[in-house]
Every structure is written in structure tokens, then in C-alpha cells.
Design a protein around this motif. Structure first.
Motif, PDB file in Angstrom:
ATOM      1  N   LEU A 320       0.663  -1.221  -0.048  1.00  0.00           N
ATOM      2  CA  LEU A 320       0.046   0.109   0.024  1.00  0.00           C
ATOM      3  C   LEU A 320       0.865   1.250  -0.310  1.00  0.00           C
ATOM      4  O   LEU A 320       0.655   2.091  -0.868  1.00  0.00           O
ATOM      5  N   CYS A 321       1.985   1.160   0.823  1.00  0.00           N
ATOM      6  CA  CYS A 321       3.013   2.275   0.764  1.00  0.00           C
ATOM      7  C   CYS A 321       3.495   2.471  -0.508  1.00  0.00           C
ATOM      8  O   CYS A 321       3.767   3.567  -0.859  1.00  0.00           O
ATOM      9  N   ILE A 322       4.164   1.327  -1.185  1.00  0.00           N
ATOM     10  CA  ILE A 322       4.597   1.313  -2.518  1.00  0.00           C
ATOM     11  C   ILE A 322       3.713   2.056  -3.343  1.00  0.00           C
ATOM     12  O   ILE A 322       3.947   2.913  -4.236  1.00  0.00           O
ATOM     13  N   GLY A 323       2.365   1.392  -3.454  1.00  0.00           N
ATOM     14  CA  GLY A 323       1.190   2.023  -4.234  1.00  0.00           C
ATOM     15  C   GLY A 323       1.195   3.849  -4.120  1.00  0.00           C
ATOM     16  O   GLY A 323       1.103   4.342  -5.093  1.00  0.00           O
ATOM     17  N   ILE A 324       1.186   4.124  -2.882  1.00  0.00           N
ATOM     18  CA  ILE A 324       1.148   5.599  -2.691  1.00  0.00           C
ATOM     19  C   ILE A 324       2.202   6.301  -3.259  1.00  0.00           C
ATOM     20  O   ILE A 324       2.173   7.532  -3.899  1.00  0.00           O
ATOM     21  N   VAL A 325       3.635   5.726  -3.296  1.00  0.00           N
ATOM     22  CA  VAL A 325       4.718   6.561  -3.743  1.00  0.00           C
ATOM     23  C   VAL A 325       4.703   6.289  -5.189  1.00  0.00           C
ATOM     24  O   VAL A 325       4.932   7.468  -6.143  1.00  0.00           O
ATOM     25  N   TYR A 326       4.051   5.409  -6.007  1.00  0.00           N
ATOM     26  CA  TYR A 326       3.798   5.541  -7.203  1.00  0.00           C
ATOM     27  C   TYR A 326       2.789   6.491  -7.883  1.00  0.00           C
ATOM     28  O   TYR A 326       2.757   7.085  -8.978  1.00  0.00           O
ATOM     29  N   VAL A 327       1.720   6.753  -7.181  1.00  0.00           N
ATOM     30  CA  VAL A 327       0.749   7.896  -7.325  1.00  0.00           C
ATOM     31  C   VAL A 327       1.388   9.110  -7.018  1.00  0.00           C
ATOM     32  O   VAL A 327       1.191  10.010  -8.081  1.00  0.00           O
ATOM     33  N   VAL A 328       2.354   9.277  -6.269  1.00  0.00           N
ATOM     34  CA  VAL A 328       2.892  10.529  -6.238  1.00  0.00           C
ATOM     35  C   VAL A 328       3.873  10.796  -7.232  1.00  0.00           C
ATOM     36  O   VAL A 328       4.064  11.852  -7.703  1.00  0.00           O
ATOM     37  N   LEU A 329       4.644   9.790  -7.605  1.00  0.00           N
ATOM     38  CA  LEU A 329       5.644   9.849  -8.800  1.00  0.00           C
ATOM     39  C   LEU A 329       4.743  10.290 -10.028  1.00  0.00           C
ATOM     40  O   LEU A 329       5.645  11.010 -10.882  1.00  0.00           O
ATOM     41  N   GLY A 330       3.815   9.708 -10.122  1.00  0.00           N
ATOM     42  CA  GLY A 330       2.900   9.996 -11.291  1.00  0.00           C
ATOM     43  C   GLY A 330       2.631  11.263 -11.603  1.00  0.00           C
ATOM     44  O   GLY A 330       2.358  11.944 -12.761  1.00  0.00           O
ATOM     45  N   PHE A 331       2.660  12.301 -10.482  1.00  0.00           N
ATOM     46  CA  PHE A 331       2.323  13.925 -10.353  1.00  0.00           C
ATOM     47  C   PHE A 331       3.384  14.304 -11.203  1.00  0.00           C
ATOM     48  O   PHE A 331       3.083  15.756 -11.838  1.00  0.00           O
ATOM     49  N   PHE A 332       4.413  13.816 -11.204  1.00  0.00           N
ATOM     50  CA  PHE A 332       5.659  14.518 -11.521  1.00  0.00           C
ATOM     51  C   PHE A 332       6.336  13.964 -12.872  1.00  0.00           C
ATOM     52  O   PHE A 332       7.216  14.703 -13.689  1.00  0.00           O
ATOM     53  N   MET A 333       6.259  12.713 -13.068  1.00  0.00           N
ATOM     54  CA  MET A 333       7.184  11.903 -14.065  1.00  0.00           C
ATOM     55  C   MET A 333       6.366  11.255 -15.161  1.00  0.00           C
ATOM     56  O   MET A 333       5.255  10.843 -14.880  1.00  0.00           O
ATOM     57  N   ASP A 334       7.023  11.141 -16.199  1.00  0.00           N
ATOM     58  CA  ASP A 334       6.447  10.402 -17.215  1.00  0.00           C
ATOM     59  C   ASP A 334       6.344   8.725 -16.643  1.00  0.00           C
ATOM     60  O   ASP A 334       7.200   8.424 -16.188  1.00  0.00           O
ATOM     61  N   GLN A 335       5.446   8.188 -17.439  1.00  0.00           N
ATOM     62  CA  GLN A 335       4.917   6.659 -17.119  1.00  0.00           C
ATOM     63  C   GLN A 335       6.152   5.880 -17.560  1.00  0.00           C
ATOM     64  O   GLN A 335       6.711   5.020 -16.681  1.00  0.00           O
ATOM     65  N   ILE A 336       6.877   6.120 -18.366  1.00  0.00           N
ATOM     66  CA  ILE A 336       7.979   5.183 -19.071  1.00  0.00           C
ATOM     67  C   ILE A 336       9.268   5.458 -18.007  1.00  0.00           C
ATOM     68  O   ILE A 336       9.955   4.460 -17.764  1.00  0.00           O
ATOM     69  N   ALA A 337       9.428   6.638 -17.758  1.00  0.00           N
ATOM     70  CA  ALA A 337      10.490   7.049 -16.652  1.00  0.00           C
ATOM     71  C   ALA A 337      10.375   6.469 -15.431  1.00  0.00           C
ATOM     72  O   ALA A 337      11.170   5.978 -14.671  1.00  0.00           O
TER      73      ALA A 337
END
Length: 427
Positions: A320-337
């Protein structure tokens, strides 16, 4: 500390709008120089850029991109919305449901979320507004529906994940089919939830005759054949993903010729756009492999896995924590990156926790795609706002309820991973 400093440098480069591929490559080179000097950098740069893109499986990426561009050139994608609207247009909110159906069908022949959003914005968004839908609802819904192209095969994002994670490309592609349909259904449910809260945002349906239904379905039928040829051949084991992508490209070219849309200028533009998209993806792959060598030198992955393994938290909570990190990363970064940078580090931990890497690919792509419709990046939102002539803030607000639906589906997949793995297990 060195690894942390280089990661911070990478984030700073991305935030100041340095192209993602150059940011990753530059941070990786600086990190390697700090670890071993010029000799290490020289050794890595002589071998990694070539070997990282010499995978046979990667050839599916430009072929799927080419197939999508050829189908757009054929003009058939414009008929998807008309076909879906002819089927469900009678019910209240039918045009919005048709937009979701058209977006799902578009996703099945195109791996590009932004292309899906742009195409739907020019057709269904304006039509919904003309029929009396709230502009916020119409534009926000279309922006979110566009993200389905990253989930439903053939998905370029899922192909890239499979190659990065070193798992079966075919299994990962097929695994995205059922989750994609479930997400589409969740969007329909959320549409009617918003309708109950504010009935004025969703008008009554627009009926069509049986003759109109037949004509619309007949026009869109060739796209179903392309989808079956590509995904069906992978599922049945008759073709590899690369062979299926080549088959789909040939079928798309035949449709272009059959519909009289073939021209040297059109095909030339298609090839140029395919080359540009492929070059961007391959550049990120090269940068990610160089950065990965830096992480290997600093032993970040085994250290992180060992640290997480010593925690007393349940596996569900960690995921669940890893999932939250991915949501936050998606705010700023391209999905492939995001995939290129995080999968080599996070996947060993996910496997250690007992989760399947194929399931994780679908789970993380879904969460990363949330970033396409959330600020500040929100690429799909900007595409829809420009195509439909709406304000960006309005589209962001309209997309918010459907983002909640996507996150709810992600939580469902986390609680019941077997949903994602059901179809691949039948192959």
C-alpha cells in the motif's frame, strides 16, 4: 548517501524540465563518475547504450506505435464513438457511456493514452457538451478514459514494463485486458454516482434506429478484427508479441488502402511520428540502463530489500505504501520513466513480499497512469483542454471523481490479486 544525492539530482533535473531521457542519463553518468571515475563511465558508455536496445522484444514497441498511427490515418477510429453511441445512446447518460465504450475500443488498437484522449476530445467531448452535459463532466471523463490505452492490450507501457522486469511480454499484455474492462465499468458506475448527486450534469439519452445501429457497427467492425488478430494470436500462442504487432501493422495498412486514405504524405507523416515516439522511448531505456549500472555499483537494491525485509509490517501495508509512492511519482514524471527508474529497484522487493511480477506490472501502471489526469503534470488533461477548447482547471475538476474510481480499482487489485492473473493463467 551518494545514491540519495544522485536521486535528488535526478528529480531536480526533471522538475526544471530537462528531457527525461537526458536527466536520467546525466544523473547516471555523474553517479558512475563519483563511484569509479572516468574509467567506469567509459566502460559503461561503450557497451550499455547499444546492448540496452538490442532486445528482440523491444521491436514490438515501434510496431505497435506504427499500427496505432496507421489506424488513425485510416479514419476508422472516428467511427468508434458513433458505433458505441448507436448501441447505448438511448439510456440516460448514454452518450457518456458511449464515450467510455469508444475509449475502451480505441485502447484495444492503440497503446498511446495521449492519442486516445486527443481523438476522443475532438469527437465525444464536443458532442456531449452539445447534448447538454456539463463541460466539466464531459472533458474530465474523456481525459480519464484516455488512460485505458496504457492498460488494455496492445499497451506500449505494459510492453516496456515486461522488458524492464524481464517477464513474458505476452503474459503482461494479456493480463491488462480484464483490469482494463473493470476500470471502464468503474468509470460508468462513477458517472451514475455523479449523476445522482447532480442530475443536471447528465442529460437523457438520444435513441437511434436499428438501421443506424447496423451502419455504425458495420463501419467499426474492421477494428474488432485487428484487435482479435493481435490479442487473439498472442493469447492462443500462435504468435509472439512482436509477430502480432507486425500482423496488426499490416492489417492497419490494408485498412488505410481499402478506405482510400493511402497517400505518400500521410504514410510519411505516420513513419516520422512513429520514429519520434520510438526514439523517445529508446532514449529513456538507454538512460535507465546507465542509471541502473550506477545503482548496481552502490548496491541500493539488495540494501533496500534487506531493510524492508527486517520490518514487521504486513506485506499488504508495505505494498500500500509502495502504491502511494507510485501515485505521487505520477504527479511529476512520465510513466515510462517511472518504470525505467523504479522497477529494477522495487520489483525484487515485491517478489520478496510474495507478489507476482505480472500482477505488479498491471498494478503499478494503473497507479502511474493516475498522474496523466492529476496536477501538476496531467498530460491528458492538457491535451483534452486544448482539443476541446476548455479551461485546464475545469478538466482537472471534472476528472477528479473518476480518479477516485481508478484508485478504488487499484485497491481492489491489491486485495484480490487473482483478478489480474486470471486470464494469463488460462493461456
Amino acid at each position: 548517501m551518494l545514491a540519495l544525492a544522485i536521486v535528488v539530482l535526478l528529480l531536480v533535473l526533471i522538475l526544471i524540465r530537462v528531457p527525461v531521457s537526458f536527466a536520467i542519463l546525466g544523473a547516471g553518468i555523474i553517479g558512475l563518475f563519483a563511484v569509479g571515475g572516468f574509467g567506469v563511465v567509459d566502460g559503461v558508455m561503450q557497451t550499455v547504450p547499444a546492448t540496452s536496445v538490442m532486445s528482440y522484444s523491444l521491436s514490438a514497441v515501434p510496431l505497435f506505435i506504427l499500427m496505432a498511427h496507421l489506424l488513425m490515418l485510416s479514419g476508422l477510429l472516428d467511427s468508434l464513438f458513433d458505433a458505441a453511441r448507436a448501441i447505448v445512446g438511448r439510456i440516460r447518460g448514454g452518450t457518456a457511456v458511449a464515450s467510455i465504450g469508444a475509449g475502451t475500443a480505441f485502447a484495444s488498437v492503440s497503446g498511446s493514452s495521449t492519442a486516445a484522449a486527443a481523438t476522443l476530445a475532438q469527437t465525444s467531448t464536443l458532442k456531449m457538451i452539445d447534448e447538454g452535459y456539463s463541460p466539466r463532466t464531459a472533458s474530465g471523463l474523456v481525459a480519464v478514459v484516455g488512460t485505458l490505452a496504457a492498460m488494455i492490450p496492445p499497451s506500449i507501457i505494459l510492453v516496456f514494463y515486461a522488458i524492464t522486469a524481464e517477464v513474458s511480454v505476452g503474459d503482461v499484455l494479456i493480463a491488462g485486458a480484464l483490469p482494463g474492462v473493470i476500470i471502464a465499468c468503474a468509470l460508468v458506475v462513477m458517472l451514475y454516482v455523479t449523476m445522482l448527486r447532480d442530475p443536471a450534469t447528465v442529460p437523457s439519452g438520444q435513441p437511434s434506429t436499428w438501421a443506424e445501429k447496423g451502419r455504425a457497427l458495420g463501419t467499426a467492425a474492421p477494428l474488432a478484427l485487428v484487435f482479435l488478430a493481435v490479442v487473439g494470436s498472442i493469447y492462443m500462442g500462435w504468435a509472439t508479441p512482436t509477430e502480432a504487432a507486425a500482423l496488426g501493422s499490416v492489417a492497419a495498412l490494408v485498412l488505410v488502402i481499402a478506405r482510400g486514405r493511402f497517400s505518400l504524405a500521410g504514410v510519411g507523416h505516420t513513419l516520422v511520428e512513429t520514429t519520434k515516439s520510438t526514439a523517445m522511448i529508446f532514449a529513456i531505456i538507454i538512460g535507465a540502463h546507465v542509471f541502473g549500472h550506477f545503482l548496481t555499483e552502490t548496491k541500493v537494491t539488495p540494501t533496500l530489500v534487506a531493510w524492508i525485509g527486517d520490518l514487521t509490517l504486513p506485506a499488504f501495508v508495505i505494498m500500500l505504501c509502495i502504491g502511494i509512492v507510485y501515485v505521487v511519482l505520477g504527479f511529476f514524471m512520465d510513466q515510462i520513466a517511472i518504470i525505467a527508474l523504479t522497477v529494477p529497484v522495487v520489483l525484487p522487493l515485491v517478489v520478496e513480499l510474495g507478489y507476482d511480477p505480472i500482477w505488479f506490472g498491471v498494478f503499478m501502471v494503473l497507479l502511474a497512469e493516475v498522474g496523466l489526469v492529476t496536477p501538476p503534470m496531467g498530460l491528458n488533461v492538457f491535451v483534452v483542454a486544448r482539443s476541446a477548447g476548455r479551461r485546464v482547471e475545469e478538466v482537472f475538476r471534472g476528472a477528479f471523481p473518476y480518479v477516485i474510481a481508478m484508485l478504488a480499482v487499484a485497491l481492489l487489485f491489491l486485495i484480490f490479486p487473482g483478478i489480474v492473473l486470471w486470464i494469463p493463467e488460462t493461456m
